[in-house]
Design an enzyme around this catalytic site. Sequence first.
Site, PDB file in Angstrom:
ATOM      1  N   TRP A   1       0.848  -1.212   0.000  1.00 44.31           N
ATOM      2  CA  TRP A   1       0.000   0.000   0.000  1.00 44.31           C
ATOM      3  C   TRP A   1       0.877   1.254   0.000  1.00 44.31           C
ATOM      4  CZ3 TRP A   1      -0.351   3.995   3.574  1.00 44.31           C
ATOM      5  CH2 TRP A   1      -1.420   4.885   3.412  1.00 44.31           C
ATOM      6  N   HIS A   2       2.019   1.165   0.668  1.00 43.78           N
ATOM      7  CA  HIS A   2       2.875   2.344   0.768  1.00 43.78           C
ATOM      8  C   HIS A   2       3.550   2.694  -0.555  1.00 43.78           C
ATOM      9  CE1 HIS A   2       2.470   1.789   5.113  1.00 43.78           C
ATOM     10  NE2 HIS A   2       2.762   3.063   5.190  1.00 43.78           N
ATOM     11  N   GLY A   3       3.726   1.746  -1.428  1.00 43.86           N
ATOM     12  CA  GLY A   3       4.371   2.083  -2.695  1.00 43.86           C
ATOM     13  C   GLY A   3       4.542   0.864  -3.576  1.00 43.86           C
TER      14      GLY A   3
END
Lengths: 393, 508
Positions: free
Chosen positions: B327-329
């Site tokens: 989700w962060h990248g």
Amino acid sequence: MTNDPSPRRYLSAFTLCLIAGILLVSAWNAFVDPFDIYNARTRHGFNHFKARAAGSADRLVKAKQIARLRPEVLILGTSRADWALEPSHPALQTVSTNVYNAGLAGATMYEVFRYVQHAHAIQPLTLVVIGLDLEMFNAEEKRESFSEGRLAIRPDGTQNRSHRWTDRISSLFSHDALEANRETRDQSRRHRDVTREDLRSRGSEYREQATPDERWRAYRVGVHQARANLGRLGDQWDIILDRMEHFDRLLSYVHREEIELVLFISPYHLSHLEVIRLSDGWDTFEAWKRELVTRNEAVAALKNRRSFALWDFSGYHELATEPHPSPDDPHHVMTWYRESSHYRKITGDLILDRILGRPIKFPTFGVELTGDNLEVILQVQRQFAAAFVERNK
Amino acid sequence: MLFNSYAFILGFVPIAFLVFFAVGSRVSRRAAMGWLCLCSLFFYGWWKPVYLALLLFSIGFNFFTGQAAAGRFTAGDRVRKAVLAAGITVNLGLLGYFKYANFFVGQVDALAGVSLTLTPMVLPLAISFFTFQQIAYLVDAYRGLAREYHFIDYCLFVSFFPQLIAGPIVHHGEMMPQFASSTRRFNAADFSVGLSYFIMGLFKKVVLADTLARFATPVFSAAEAGGVPTLFEAWGGLLAYTFQIYFDFSGYSDMAVGLGWMIGIRIPVNFNSPYKAAGIIDFWRRWHMTLSRFLRDYLYIPLGGNRRSTVRVFVNIMITMLLGGLWHGAGWTFVLWGGLHGLYLVTNHAWHTWRTHCGKQGRCLAARAVGRALTFLAVVCGWVLFRADSLPSAVSLYQGLAGFNGVSVSDNLAGTLAFLQGWGLAFDDMGSFESDGLKWIALGMLICWLLPNTQQFMQRQEWTERSGLCRRIPVWKPGRTWAAIMAALAIASLLRLQEVSEFLYFQF
């Protein structure tokens, strides 16, 4: 939560403190004037030595000082020109007594063009001297600290009447201004023996004062930067050609405004020449010079005017190849160069003598490039390089 | 528009709030909410107007899909389920297209040896945040947990500018009732709390985080460019980043909470002194708390949570953390970072299970201190993967941390430590890290470990219990002393607004 009167008093006290603080900081910075743009009163030992004005804030400071001092003769280029070409040089003073060095650290061709426009919009220029470095053409178009808003002419050629008001906040109320304020006071205490007039007229001499360790470190940093900036010229020809557009724009503008222009290629130090040669960049270096000459003559022909003088001080001549610091002799003091990147004022004086028609004692230092002699000159420079390599095998 | 800009602080916020209070007190609550909604959309469109259409589509689509999933148009359970599945698919599809398409195409290229091309695209700001918030809404609508909301309230819930760009990830259940109930008149008490929150957050971002970035960024950039950070360079850069990301992200969250308070809306707190955590489980209860809450409620628990066998619980944790990392990248470094934290959590759970099995309860002070130190070290080592631009640079950083790239110290110590040169010690110019970097890292440690956090200072949230040294530090009160302190922090922050920098979490 009830709406009792105490939060209201809190908000009032906060607003009062905030406004008082902002005014206090701004007034303090205006009083010290670390960027030398408010013409504040100078107090010796307190705020006479404005180091930042000649350092990292140069794009801001010089735009403002041009607006204030209204020079008629302008010197431009990178920090090499900035540190070594003295406005007080007699040859320049004969043209005008109002000479200003607007050299910018890491200047790009676009920035040089824009500062010429800026200065000419404020006070018609009679002469512009520009020190050319290859690094002005193989970097980004403009540096991060460059701002269009502070120049008197917009990129589209229209007047920018608000240029005097830009940077007011950053020069009065910013962390950077406070830091510059502190530096100014510190430096002024340390350099009580230097007068403000000294700084104005012989600024480069004071920049040349450094401890042996500082000089050796600067020498190594210069070589390191040369590797980064000049070590892959072969891959950068497209960028160089792209940036040439701004050279053309400069030439067209100066022809149109009938300003006298003298161009010269900087005397690169041996360490930089060797980075170019050993990284197979010499062909690109020569091609860059060909472009300069060709475009100078082509634009002049287009404008029905004489092309501008373009001098070349680069090459393996006796100044560039003087003994230099090394790990065995790190504290060696060079005669012509401060360190590996910047030449000294004494060299700058020679350059100004040469390009402004005064005699100098080194006949091989500096040659005017034209379409007719260019290939011969390049051939001679190659021979000088080969001879140097042969001598130092 | 950035929170840390003059345009936002001196232009956008005063206009938005003045009109909000005027409309709220003289026209109607709904009109005030409508105005806030317009402001939020303007705030979002300021960055790239073209993506405003995406946000509006997402809001409209999810609002009506939520109504359908709640059974407003049909009572059939299968249809509602299908609507929910379609809604989640569209949301994840959009997120996948904009955020992960290039990453997956790159992986396919690498694995299959083909050369698929996809036009590089700019990631729409906040897409990860508004997608998650709306998935939660859809699921709750299907479960019958979401009430029938007015469209303007829903639009504001998704686009509410204080938390739109980088969280906290808010839940419809905690925001919409506030939109519907509370007064819209100026309240000096709320406003003074909000203002103080905002200033503390701004100070954390522009003074602490941005200064620490000066010592962290060069180390990671050098590693990415092929440099080999030595032992102290690597640790210095990594510790600077450790405190930078905390002050950056928690500063943003504090500003969001503060903006909410100014207009009487409570946004959940996102950080609770994470570097004081005594274990990794504890860390995730204190770091990006609203993301942890979302992952727990909408991923971990639906997977079975901790109601299954031990092995299955561990698998659930790993899945949750791997997806949380992704989700962060869109990059393997983020996946590995999530996986690493999954392993940490599994280990921590196994440790607790073993202790419970052995009948051990409670921990002495020394054990707690060791727990804190170990947790901090584990989190710090994880940040390498989170921050590094590529796997090779992360490996280079890890090698530096382990001393495999050599050890160099300041050349000012060359005289004193010359006798160690024979052992491989090198001397180098450490630049400003030596004079300033160490001081700022020490200050970061002091603030994170010894001082109360923002909500503890403000004493305005439920997690305000303070222990140790924190108890002796006076809490915020709306008096003259705190007004002067806040004005000083505001001046220190405003002085830095010339050097504008984006928030780290904008990229997620």
